[in-house]
Design a protein around this motif. Structure first.
Motif, PDB file in Angstrom:
ATOM      1  N   SER A  30       0.821  -1.203   0.000  1.00 58.18           N
ATOM      2  CA  SER A  30       0.000   0.000   0.000  1.00 58.18           C
ATOM      3  C   SER A  30       0.862   1.263   0.000  1.00 58.18           C
ATOM      4  O   SER A  30       0.594   2.213  -0.740  1.00 58.18           O
ATOM      5  CB  SER A  30      -0.916   0.002   1.226  1.00 58.18           C
ATOM      6  N   ASN A  33       2.428   1.642  -3.389  1.00 62.71           N
ATOM      7  CA  ASN A  33       1.426   2.059  -4.364  1.00 62.71           C
ATOM      8  C   ASN A  33       1.180   3.568  -4.266  1.00 62.71           C
ATOM      9  O   ASN A  33       1.130   4.267  -5.286  1.00 62.71           O
ATOM     10  CB  ASN A  33       0.127   1.284  -4.147  1.00 62.71           C
ATOM     11  N   MET A 114       6.705  -3.811  -5.946  1.00 60.81           N
ATOM     12  CA  MET A 114       5.273  -4.106  -5.921  1.00 60.81           C
ATOM     13  C   MET A 114       4.975  -5.421  -6.633  1.00 60.81           C
ATOM     14  O   MET A 114       4.149  -6.208  -6.161  1.00 60.81           O
ATOM     15  CB  MET A 114       4.481  -2.960  -6.563  1.00 60.81           C
ATOM     16  N   GLU A 133      -5.414  -1.595  -9.069  1.00 60.89           N
ATOM     17  CA  GLU A 133      -5.962  -0.261  -8.791  1.00 60.89           C
ATOM     18  C   GLU A 133      -7.423  -0.188  -9.103  1.00 60.89           C
ATOM     19  O   GLU A 133      -8.010  -0.788  -9.884  1.00 60.89           O
ATOM     20  CB  GLU A 133      -5.206   0.772  -9.618  1.00 60.89           C
TER      21      GLU A 133
END
Length: 133
Positions: A30, A33, A114, A133
């Motif tokens: 997270s 991101n 990621m 996403e």
């Protein structure tokens, strides 16, 4: 050979226990991101600034040699001779190129991390987790 296929409802395992390590991986994903999105926004801003500097370089090529040019330095505009403005512009362009390169590298690093986390998390949680996403 292992083939990919969709799992039926009865084959899905939704009761996977989330360990502390798993939660740390999810939190890290997270954070990465969010960081990636911020880096991409900044990268887009810098690319627009580069376009503006490229346009300015074209305009300065057409300017009169003896003319004073208004050049932005921070929040102010200064009058400077054309050759000095062109040197300043070249320096600003090279600095901006370096910043763009650094941001691109950081974005690629985030993306690599990621992807690695996605593999680990999807391997354990399957369709019980959504990392898109």
């Amino acid at each position: 050979m292992n083939s990919l296929r969709m799992l039926g409802k009865e084959e899905e395992n939704d009761d996977v226990e989330v360990t502390w390590e798993d939660q740390q991986r999810i939190n890290t994903f997270s954070k990465l991101n969010t960081r990636m999105r911020n880096l991409e926004e900044k990268l887009q801003e810098l690319k627009q600034e580069k376009e503006a500097l490229d346009d300015l370089a074209t305009e300065l090529e057409l300017a009169d040699e003896d003319e004073l040019v208004l050049y932005r330095v921070g929040e102010a505009f200064l009058h400077m001779p054309l050759p000095k403005a062109q040197k300043r512009l070249e320096k600003d362009q090279s600095d901006l190129d370096a910043r763009i390169s650094n941001l691109s590298t950081s974005t690629e690093d985030c993306d690599t991390q990621m992807k690695a986390l996605k593999v680990q998390l999807y391997a354990k949680f399957g369709s019980a987790i959504n990392l898109d996403e």
